[in-house]
Motif scaffolding. Structure first.
Motif, PDB file in Angstrom:
ATOM      1  N   ASP A 149      -2.804  12.143  -4.093  1.00 53.24           N
ATOM      2  CA  ASP A 149      -1.926  12.194  -5.297  1.00 53.24           C
ATOM      3  C   ASP A 149      -2.948  11.853  -6.585  1.00 53.24           C
ATOM      4  OD1 ASP A 149       0.114  12.701  -3.830  1.00 53.24           O
ATOM      5  OD2 ASP A 149       1.415  11.035  -4.490  1.00 53.24           O
TER       6      ASP A 149
ATOM      7  N   ALA B   4       9.449   5.131   3.503  1.00 55.46           N
ATOM      8  CA  ALA B   4      10.650   5.633   3.909  1.00 55.46           C
ATOM      9  C   ALA B   4      10.198   6.896   5.131  1.00 55.46           C
ATOM     10  CB  ALA B   4      11.404   6.389   2.835  1.00 55.46           C
ATOM     11  N   GLY B   5      11.120   7.974   4.942  1.00 54.21           N
ATOM     12  CA  GLY B   5      10.660   8.905   5.992  1.00 54.21           C
ATOM     13  C   GLY B   5      10.064  10.157   5.461  1.00 54.21           C
TER      14      GLY B   5
ATOM     15  N   LEU C  55       0.604  -2.376   2.739  1.00 55.16           N
ATOM     16  CA  LEU C  55       1.660  -1.600   2.525  1.00 55.16           C
ATOM     17  C   LEU C  55       2.692  -1.467   3.571  1.00 55.16           C
ATOM     18  CD1 LEU C  55      -0.262   1.116   0.765  1.00 55.16           C
ATOM     19  CD2 LEU C  55       0.816  -0.440  -0.396  1.00 55.16           C
TER      20      LEU C  55
ATOM     21  N   TRP D 275       7.353   6.713   7.659  1.00 57.01           N
ATOM     22  CA  TRP D 275       5.955   6.416   6.876  1.00 57.01           C
ATOM     23  C   TRP D 275       5.243   5.337   7.430  1.00 57.01           C
ATOM     24  CZ3 TRP D 275       3.548   3.248   3.816  1.00 57.01           C
ATOM     25  CH2 TRP D 275       2.413   3.775   2.842  1.00 57.01           C
TER      26      TRP D 275
ATOM     27  N   GLY E 216      -7.988   2.851  -2.695  1.00 55.18           N
ATOM     28  CA  GLY E 216      -6.765   3.049  -2.222  1.00 55.18           C
ATOM     29  C   GLY E 216      -6.425   3.046  -0.794  1.00 55.18           C
TER      30      GLY E 216
ATOM     31  N   GLU F  30      -7.831  -2.024  -1.386  1.00 58.72           N
ATOM     32  CA  GLU F  30      -6.540  -1.777  -1.753  1.00 58.72           C
ATOM     33  C   GLU F  30      -6.095  -2.976  -2.587  1.00 58.72           C
ATOM     34  OE1 GLU F  30      -3.794   0.682  -1.392  1.00 58.72           O
ATOM     35  OE2 GLU F  30      -2.868  -1.040  -2.476  1.00 58.72           O
ATOM     36  N   ARG F  31      -5.424  -2.538  -3.617  1.00 56.80           N
ATOM     37  CA  ARG F  31      -4.917  -3.538  -4.535  1.00 56.80           C
ATOM     38  C   ARG F  31      -3.974  -4.357  -4.298  1.00 56.80           C
ATOM     39  NH1 ARG F  31      -2.696  -0.118  -9.440  1.00 56.80           N
ATOM     40  NH2 ARG F  31      -0.946   0.716  -8.397  1.00 56.80           N
TER      41      ARG F  31
ATOM     42  N   SER G 244      -3.497   3.535   0.707  1.00 56.81           N
ATOM     43  CA  SER G 244      -2.315   4.038   1.492  1.00 56.81           C
ATOM     44  C   SER G 244      -2.733   5.099   2.316  1.00 56.81           C
ATOM     45  CB  SER G 244      -1.569   4.479   0.253  1.00 56.81           C
ATOM     46  OG  SER G 244      -0.337   5.396   0.713  1.00 56.81           O
ATOM     47  N   VAL G 245      -1.896   6.171   2.763  1.00 57.27           N
ATOM     48  CA  VAL G 245      -2.231   7.173   3.667  1.00 57.27           C
ATOM     49  C   VAL G 245      -3.584   8.060   3.423  1.00 57.27           C
ATOM     50  CG1 VAL G 245       0.103   7.099   4.931  1.00 57.27           C
ATOM     51  CG2 VAL G 245      -0.248   8.777   3.042  1.00 57.27           C
ATOM     52  N   GLY G 246      -3.454   8.376   2.262  1.00 57.79           N
ATOM     53  CA  GLY G 246      -4.764   9.381   1.874  1.00 57.79           C
ATOM     54  C   GLY G 246      -6.067   8.698   2.308  1.00 57.79           C
TER      55      GLY G 246
ATOM     56  N   VAL H 235      -9.281  -2.170  -8.423  1.00 61.54           N
ATOM     57  CA  VAL H 235     -10.655  -1.685  -9.014  1.00 61.54           C
ATOM     58  C   VAL H 235     -10.330  -1.536 -10.486  1.00 61.54           C
ATOM     59  CG1 VAL H 235     -12.102   0.291  -9.290  1.00 61.54           C
ATOM     60  CG2 VAL H 235     -11.674  -0.445  -6.907  1.00 61.54           C
TER      61      VAL H 235
HETATM   62  C1  LIG Z   1       4.191   1.919  -0.302  1.00 65.66           C
HETATM   63  C2  LIG Z   1       4.313   3.456  -0.135  1.00 65.66           C
HETATM   64  C3  LIG Z   1       5.126   4.208   0.437  1.00 65.66           C
HETATM   65  C4  LIG Z   1       5.264   5.581   0.330  1.00 65.66           C
HETATM   66  N1  LIG Z   1       6.435   5.956   1.298  1.00 65.66           N
HETATM   67  C5  LIG Z   1       6.567   7.404   1.583  1.00 65.66           C
HETATM   68  C6  LIG Z   1       7.640   7.773   2.244  1.00 65.66           C
HETATM   69  O1  LIG Z   1       8.366   7.167   2.999  1.00 65.66           O
HETATM   70  N2  LIG Z   1       7.649   9.425   2.375  1.00 65.66           N
HETATM   71  C7  LIG Z   1       6.754  10.230   1.491  1.00 65.66           C
HETATM   72  O2  LIG Z   1       6.979  11.442   1.612  1.00 65.66           O
HETATM   73  N3  LIG Z   1       5.745   9.549   0.794  1.00 65.66           N
HETATM   74  C8  LIG Z   1       5.630   8.238   0.674  1.00 65.66           C
HETATM   75  N4  LIG Z   1       4.777   7.582  -0.353  1.00 65.66           N
HETATM   76  C9  LIG Z   1       3.966   8.523  -0.895  1.00 65.66           C
HETATM   77  C10 LIG Z   1       2.744   9.278  -0.021  1.00 65.66           C
HETATM   78  O3  LIG Z   1       2.147   8.445   0.544  1.00 65.66           O
HETATM   79  C11 LIG Z   1       1.927   9.881  -1.177  1.00 65.66           C
HETATM   80  O4  LIG Z   1       2.703  10.929  -2.032  1.00 65.66           O
HETATM   81  C12 LIG Z   1       0.824  10.885  -0.658  1.00 65.66           C
HETATM   82  O5  LIG Z   1       0.773  10.566   0.859  1.00 65.66           O
HETATM   83  C13 LIG Z   1      -0.441  10.816  -0.977  1.00 65.66           C
HETATM   84  O6  LIG Z   1      -0.671   9.433  -0.936  1.00 65.66           O
HETATM   85  P1  LIG Z   1      -1.965   8.898  -1.327  1.00 65.66           P
HETATM   86  O7  LIG Z   1      -2.636   8.039  -0.462  1.00 65.66           O
HETATM   87  O8  LIG Z   1      -2.754   9.867  -2.123  1.00 65.66           O
HETATM   88  O9  LIG Z   1      -1.482   7.990  -2.624  1.00 65.66           O
HETATM   89  P2  LIG Z   1      -0.406   6.831  -2.627  1.00 65.66           P
HETATM   90  O10 LIG Z   1       0.314   6.861  -1.435  1.00 65.66           O
HETATM   91  O11 LIG Z   1       0.103   6.756  -3.810  1.00 65.66           O
HETATM   92  O12 LIG Z   1      -1.483   5.551  -2.444  1.00 65.66           O
HETATM   93  C14 LIG Z   1      -2.228   5.168  -3.693  1.00 65.66           C
HETATM   94  C15 LIG Z   1      -2.633   3.592  -3.195  1.00 65.66           C
HETATM   95  O13 LIG Z   1      -3.793   3.283  -3.963  1.00 65.66           O
HETATM   96  C16 LIG Z   1      -3.512   1.898  -4.441  1.00 65.66           C
HETATM   97  N5  LIG Z   1      -4.181   1.652  -5.851  1.00 65.66           N
HETATM   98  C17 LIG Z   1      -3.913   2.149  -6.768  1.00 65.66           C
HETATM   99  N6  LIG Z   1      -4.744   1.846  -7.863  1.00 65.66           N
HETATM  100  C18 LIG Z   1      -5.729   1.035  -7.407  1.00 65.66           C
HETATM  101  C19 LIG Z   1      -6.950   0.345  -7.871  1.00 65.66           C
HETATM  102  N7  LIG Z   1      -7.226   0.734  -9.198  1.00 65.66           N
HETATM  103  N8  LIG Z   1      -7.610  -0.364  -6.813  1.00 65.66           N
HETATM  104  C20 LIG Z   1      -7.289  -0.360  -5.845  1.00 65.66           C
HETATM  105  N9  LIG Z   1      -6.058   0.295  -5.071  1.00 65.66           N
HETATM  106  C21 LIG Z   1      -5.403   1.060  -5.861  1.00 65.66           C
HETATM  107  C22 LIG Z   1      -2.150   1.872  -4.325  1.00 65.66           C
HETATM  108  O14 LIG Z   1      -1.767   0.414  -4.384  1.00 65.66           O
HETATM  109  C23 LIG Z   1      -1.824   2.696  -3.259  1.00 65.66           C
HETATM  110  O15 LIG Z   1      -1.626   1.820  -2.150  1.00 65.66           O
HETATM  111  C24 LIG Z   1       4.494   6.506  -0.286  1.00 65.66           C
HETATM  112  C25 LIG Z   1       3.505   5.723  -0.892  1.00 65.66           C
HETATM  113  C26 LIG Z   1       3.343   4.309  -1.143  1.00 65.66           C
HETATM  114  C27 LIG Z   1       2.211   3.711  -1.883  1.00 65.66           C
END
Ligand SMILES: Cc1cc2nc3c(=O)[nH]c(=O)nc-3n(C[C@H](O)[C@H](O)[C@H](O)COP(=O)(O)OP(=O)(O)OC[C@H]3O[C@@H](n4cnc5c(N)ncnc54)[C@H](O)[C@@H]3O)c2cc1C
Length: 377
Positions: A312, A45-46, A40, A97, A11, A34-35, A13-15, A119
């Motif tokens: 998440d 959004a914000g 991304l 974001w 993954g 990242e898939r 994304s930001v986490g 994955v």
């Molecule tokens: C494109 C996008 C835009 C967002 N915009 C906002 C926003 O504007 N405001 C806000 O408050 N929150 C936003 N969020 C949500 C916010 O980022 C999350 O709620 C929080 O930050 C936790 O993020 P995370 O990295 O745990 O999970 P997520 O942000 O959900 O990221 C999970 C990542 O894992 C990747 N992934 C999933 N399964 C697989 C796999 N099997 N193999 C490889 N990669 C995989 C996904 O493609 C994704 O990029 C957004 C999320 C995304 C993905």
């Protein structure tokens, strides 16, 4: 402290980026998987800048990013006819974001961030974790972090043997959403909604909206976007039908462009019938509305052998909390601090101990905010 320990992060994304950047700086051999094929960028959004976001930006020497955003001066509540029924002076900034994502992406060397790499399976043991990607290739790591969001694959191996998909719990309502370029908004709606946060509360309905930066982080008037969110009750069966109709039966949400045309038209008609006119104008102006069903999830465990969950993937808090990004930042900073100077196993245990109660508290807070909105009968 250079180390030859390999950290895989599922993954990007930001986490995943928060964790990848901090651990790379600590000398770990990091790979983010990242898939999404093209990253991304320009999809977010914000977000409200919470303390933990400021802290992580400080840790990577980019505190400036927390200052780039769009300010709103006040909060207003509209009734169904569009009359302002309350007004409160409350300055607040919405950061982009995309800017946060781009900022962290630039801090990680390009070759450490794999795109189009999904994955499919994970193997875990006492000493290592291996992933199998959808293209059939495998990669082994000393520790694997699941930062793979709401529908996490790694979660299935932390809390089981992977044979069962563990899905989050649907809360009984969805957020219809849109991001309208500022110049496309009708003049009357602009006059009422811009430069403030606007809310509407109705029967099984909660709507809100505010300006956020443009898709490249622009904050100048004329270049921003209007972010509207319309929470609305939707029984599970109706959500299942909607996802099936869109050809995405196993998806957790539908992105821009994925909504069947007749459902988009119905949404517009409902907006005109049920929302204050300025909000209805924002909904009907949006070319590609999308839908985010609301889920809760709390993981029974955050670690198992050499696997750990973060963001998440571990705990899903409802968006009313505005804490998803802050929670992911808190997880990443705690994990990185635990991995500085401890063995991997001690570090993972310390991480789980420090973050479980925190994750649970944010999920509970989201549920209580959801209840207060009376969106579910
Ligand atoms: C494109 C996008 C835009 C967002 N915009 C906002 C926003 O504007 N405001 C806000 O408050 N929150 C936003 N969020 C949500 C916010 O980022 C999350 O709620 C929080 O930050 C936790 O993020 P995370 O990295 O745990 O999970 P997520 O942000 O959900 O990221 C999970 C990542 O894992 C990747 N992934 C999933 N399964 C697989 C796999 N099997 N193999 C490889 N990669 C995989 C996904 O493609 C994704 O990029 C957004 C999320 C995304 C993905």
């Amino acid at each position: 402290m250079p180390t030859n320990l390999r950290v895989g992060i599922v993954g990007g994304s930001v986490g995943g980026l928060f964790t990848g950047v901090l651990l790379h700086r600590q000398g770990y051999q990091v790979t983010v998987i990242e898939r999404a094929r093209h990253g991304l960028a320009r999809r977010g959004a914000g977000l409200v800048v919470q303390e933990q976001v400021r802290r992580i930006l400080g840790q990577v020497d980019r505190p400036d990013l927390a200052e780039v955003g769009v300010w709103t001066n006040e909060r207003i509540v509209l009734d169904r006819r569009g009359e302002v029924i309350s007004r409160e002076h409350r300055p607040q900034m919405q950061m982009s974001w995309d800017l946060l994502y781009d900022g962290f992406r630039k801090l990680l060397p390009e070759q450490l961030y794999l795109t189009g790499a999904a994955v499919e399976y994970v193997e875990r043991s006492e000493q290592r974790a291996q992933v199998s990607l959808i293209d059939g290739s495998t990669q082994a790591f000393d520790v694997l972090i699941g930062a793979d969001g709401q529908g996490s694959t790694v979660r299935n191996y932390v809390n089981g043997d992977g044979s069962q998909g563990i899905l989050p719990n649907y809360a009984g309502y969805v957020a219809w959403r849109g991001l309208v370029p500022e110049e496309a908004m009708p003049e009357q709606a602009k006059a009422q909604l811009f430069e403030r946060m606007a809310f509407h509360f109705g029967e099984g309905i909660h709507a809100l909206g505010y300006l956020i930066p443009g898709s490249d982080g622009q904050t100048r008037p004329g270049e921003r976007r209007y972010n509207w969110v319309w929470y609305r009750t939707m029984p599970f069966e109706k959500l299942r039908d909607l996802l099936e109709r869109a050809g995405r039966a196993s998806a957790l949400s539908l992105g821009p462009g994925e909504l069947p045309e007749d459902i988009r038209d119905q949404l517009r008609a409902d907006a005109s019938a049920l929302l204050p006119p300025s909000f209805a104008a924002a909904v009907t102006t949006e070319a590609q509305p999308f839908v985010q069903p609301i889920y809760d999830y709390e993981t029974p465990r955050m670690i198992n052998q050499r696997l750990a969950l973060l963001g998440d993937a571990a705990f899903i808090a409802r968006p009313h909390t505005a804490m998803g990004v802050a929670k992911a930042a808190g997880d990443a900073m705690t994990l990185a601090a635990a991995m500085a100077g401890r063995s991997i196993d001690e570090a993972l245990a310390a991480y789980e101990k420090a973050r479980t109660a925190q994750g649970q508290a944010v999920v509970d807070y989201g549920r209580s905010l959801g209840r207060s909105l009376s969106l579910v009968p």
